[in-house]
Design an enzyme around this catalytic site. Structure first.
Site, PDB file in Angstrom:
ATOM      1  N   SER A  89       5.494   4.404   2.572  1.00 17.21           N
ATOM      2  CA  SER A  89       6.145   5.610   3.117  1.00 17.21           C
ATOM      3  C   SER A  89       6.579   5.410   4.568  1.00 17.21           C
ATOM      4  CB  SER A  89       5.208   6.823   3.008  1.00 17.21           C
ATOM      5  OG  SER A  89       4.213   6.812   4.013  1.00 17.21           O
ATOM      6  N   GLY A 135       0.825  -1.201   0.000  1.00 25.58           N
ATOM      7  CA  GLY A 135       0.000   0.000   0.000  1.00 25.58           C
ATOM      8  C   GLY A 135       0.858   1.249   0.000  1.00 25.58           C
ATOM      9  N   CYS A 136       0.244   2.359  -0.348  1.00 30.21           N
ATOM     10  CA  CYS A 136       0.997   3.608  -0.473  1.00 30.21           C
ATOM     11  C   CYS A 136       1.461   4.118   0.893  1.00 30.21           C
ATOM     12  CB  CYS A 136       0.168   4.657  -1.209  1.00 30.21           C
ATOM     13  SG  CYS A 136      -1.508   4.891  -0.570  1.00 30.21           S
ATOM     14  N   TYR A 137       0.525   4.242   1.845  1.00 32.68           N
ATOM     15  CA  TYR A 137       0.940   4.679   3.182  1.00 32.68           C
ATOM     16  C   TYR A 137       1.983   3.731   3.783  1.00 32.68           C
ATOM     17  CZ  TYR A 137      -2.949   8.106   3.599  1.00 32.68           C
ATOM     18  OH  TYR A 137      -3.807   9.164   3.455  1.00 32.68           O
TER      19      TYR A 137
END
Lengths: 334, 334, 334, 334
Positions: free
Chosen positions: A150, A145-147
């Site tokens: 990061s 996932g994107c979050y």
């Protein structure tokens, strides 16, 4: 040349994938599906996209490709993955269907039984910087996932050193492409512009168990996690500000050395000198994760910036494909 | 105190109207309807709105009010106007239903028969600066469209002087509230931000016949009209850049004098000194129309700025109510 | 490999040029100068830029390069061009210094004597789609202005057919990078966001004589010109809405055919089907000029979109270099 | 009528103050100073401002006013306050000069000796909701900083209950008006738009000691503080996401009751039902502080939204004036 197909081309990740793949020197895009827009071309939907024909998913010529990218909603992606794997095609799944290892956790967070639990053991979580070795040995990649991308890249050096303690707080801010392309009230321009909104804060967002599962694989007695997403009035980019209480004694110099050595050979992670902070501008339109370190007492404040559509989705998917297929990892991405 | 009701409260013009009316010292808001959100309050839908209860339109206590504001779609507004007028209530209609005088023109542009042609003769086009006298004598005001307000106020002094010739070109730019609150692909934040789009340019937009009809009432042999709207990545405001070829001999000084004298006593029109240009910032969050004059050869370039939700809709509606009810025209608006 | 240098690297066009040139397969960037930031690297100034060292302009190793790009202010650029030409180096000048053929016109519009009038005759105006043949035969390219590129490419087919009459009106809207990187009140975020501003409208902007000079070279009895720039609240992109009164009898189909045939082999011009309009989203982050045609009576409304930093500056500069040096025109630009 | 003057009118807080005061029914604005723009009117600088004459500060007719608002830079404000107090005029200082009680702390954080230490004891920190009683008894109000207002109002009920423990983390996000009106590289539109930037994170920002000083006046053994500001691409508004570890046992219901009762009679604080989050849209263009409560384990996550120019500056200043002068606290502010 690697022959590839895309399932679910007309969302933001699909379009970004087309953009990357059409520049990739070792890739040939064989097909692109769209259930809702079959018969049109991608250029009919996106002003700057190439006129790639969109075909119905059930007409996808699986026998002609080596790899498929699945950009469908969770729940829908697993069935396509099953079909593709059965046809001998490798799968890079950008949905959430194969990220959680535990089918029960999937059911708890996604409110439905896992659609293909028998595939969970072979799925590899595709964060190359934290586990590149397993990728060539699987035929099914769960693209992170994107979050989580990061946050996990930012805390990995600390977690691998067992240096976290207490409660890890990730205060994350994302651009609107992260909320998907289907128009909703909360993505209407007038609702977003001049505004800034927290949502699903604390322990409510579906990316939380994904982060926790990975942390637990790195860290003995992992810290508890609070994760608070916010919607930024920008099209793209994620910045996570992470408050990491440390165990042991650290200086900024030692932390910088820890991060520098951990990521020394990584083309897509950039550690800023101590005291500098990451901003969206460091990473948007690139496959880079840019990380800043600010030590405050016993808490390391990490600022971690990615482009949610590239390193947080389609760029990382291509990076995974490159690793899986044994070609240069940066190909098509710089 | 004037007792008022609102039909169709949950669009942008309805919410703006609530904001203005709740500050108006001579108005009491008796009811606010919403077909889709009856039972909720306005605060449930808009973060900063007051908790005004929303009732179904058929429960509106018409007998308790003096005036209703109709913020419904064209086609739906006329029936409500009929009911309210029949109940002895004055109507200010913010839809397009009573703007065109000719039912056939309505059918041509709105693709349906006019829903209440018998009311067309009594409807007064409510642009107070260009025809204040008729307003107290009617019970039905057709509140002007947003683009027409910005264009007509800018050309009125020239038109009233029969000084236009050739083709009048209005290149208009509007914020996104002008496109309505229902989420559409073209109002998605990601489609609008960093973008700028013409639409319905030339002679395609429904505001064109409204502008032409009014021009024809002012000017002998009115100029032909080209009208090109564009969507700006801002929430609110309209700027029209208008190219007006002049007949006769003019200087900027004479034009400035013409405009200054025409609008000398108007509280809501501001003429900038020659050479200065109007910008959105001159007018947003106010009921002002701000106009700049730049003479170039025989062409006067007018820049005309309004807030599309205030002078272009709800503010002008309240201004019309003030005039209609015989109270101070600026009340609630400064 | 073509060896190149950049003068004036830290403005927006310089940074964009670095981005394009570092991806160009046939170019080696030998030096990048900055008078104000010499000693730093480009990454010190721009979060996502590569760490290219910035050297003082007088230390530029001219003997090692084939071509220099000059991204300095008008007035400063000409002296550098003189030096480079004297050293046998080809020059692509992105300033305005060599765009006007007439030194007197330069003095009138730029309020200073032309700094190198002896070079004006050899300078070639570098709009490849409208005069590619001259480019290989010069050593000095005047790279066109951003607004002129968007307007001239849109009207070229009409002008070459002598089909314009009356007054040509270009209502142009530009993103803020067009206003330069030095902070000014009018480029402060708070002044620009939620705003939209005309400036230098009519016949005041310095790009006007540049457009007129080129029109006059194409069209017998060229039309008079009104040019009205506006500042958009976006970082990049130009959209020009152009009102072109036509002589002769035209249909949209005939106009489309005229444009299609004129630009049939042009990789960087895209003509939309009749009735479609160009938007910023069609062109930003590309070297494309995208043009829409809408015929309204005898007026052709052209919508023309470019990225002001790419096709409007640095991309076109590289396109000119490619043509000048005899390599594939699209290299580094797709 | 209260006669007032403004020192330093051309910054964002000065302009906002003019807007509020010109609508205030009990205030007459007697003078407005500007060192840099004396001789102009406010309308010359701000498109939508009234044409109030700007006079040099040394010509301010102090004898004609009851109260002055000081909107100058820290360091400059104190001298004006001294002069005004000596003339018998009450002072509401929007700068930082009288916020810190300790002249040594001032010197440490503002890098200069305190310019008027003798006034520190009489200055009252003007946060009416947390200490309204002292305000009528002073002639010198230190108007709180914008970030402190958003954070202190959110934690006050917990602090007054001695319920905080461990480390309080405030992750705050502010619009660009918070960075001042003088153009800087980091407030250039192109640097801010599409970007999001942390700055002065941890324990570096000057608002940190202001928050700590006030917390210490409320809470026995106050928690340590981490405060991380970020720059949002919006003109106005602050959202603080605050992570408050609690001592004792709490439920969301009990916390909601604590907050509701503490702020029961406060017109400018709004507590959202448990689980709802505050957004910028809840508060911009109002004097409200809107607070959301989300309990996560033993950590209360507070979301607190204000308009930085109103409740975070000029609105709160007028609220303080109203309290100080004994008129209705909400006057001019609703």
């Amino acid at each position: 040349m690697i022959q590839v197909g895309i399932y679910g081309t007309t969302g933001y990740t699909g379009v970004e994938l087309v953009k990357i793949l059409t520049r990739h020197p070792e890739v040939k895009l064989i097909f692109a599906t769209s259930a809702s827009s079959a018969g049109k071309t991608l250029a009919d939907l996106f002003a700057a996209a190439p006129p790639i024909p969109l075909i119905p998913p059930d007409q996808a010529p699986l026998s002609q490709v080596d790899v498929v990218f699945v950009c469908l909603n969770h729940g829908d992606a697993a069935a396509v993955a099953q079909t593709a794997l059965a046809a001998g095609v490798r799968v890079i799944d950008l949905s959430a269907d194969f990220r959680l290892k535990d089918a029960a956790a999937y059911q708890q967070w996604y409110h439905q039984p896992h659609p293909a639990p028998e595939l969970l053991t072979q799925a590899v979580y595709g964060l190359p910087e934290c586990g590149r070795d397993q990728i060539p040995h699987t035929r099914l990649i769960a693209n992170p996932g994107c979050y989580p991308t990061s946050i996990l890249l930012a805390v990995y050096p600390l977690a691998a050193a067992n240096a976290l303690s207490g409660t890890l707080i990730a205060d994350s801010k994302s651009g609107v492409t992260g909320a998907g392309r289907v128009p909703k009230q909360h993505t209407h321009f007038v609702d977003v512009a001049d505004n800034f909104s927290p949502y699903s804060i604390g322990r409510q967002h579906r990316h939380l168990p994904e982060i926790e599962q990975t942390l637990a694989s790195w860290h003995t007695s992992p810290p508890s996690l609070i994760f608070s997403p916010h919607l930024l009035p920008v099209p793209r980019g994620i910045l996570s500000t992470i408050y990491a209480p440390l165990s042991g004694h650290w200086t900024e110099a030692k932390l910088y050395e820890l991060y520098q050595s951990r990521y020394a050979n990584e083309p897509f992670v950039r550690i800023l000198p101590p005291g500098q902070v990451a901003t969206l501008a460091h990473s948007v339109h690139t496959n880079q994760c840019v990380i800043g370190l600010t030590l405050t007492g016993h808490t390391l404040i990490l600022t971690s910036a990615i482009d949610n559509l590239i390193k947080g989705a389609s760029g990382q998917a291509v990076q995974n494909m490159n690793v899986m297929m044994g070609i240069k990892e940066t190909m098509g991405l710089v």
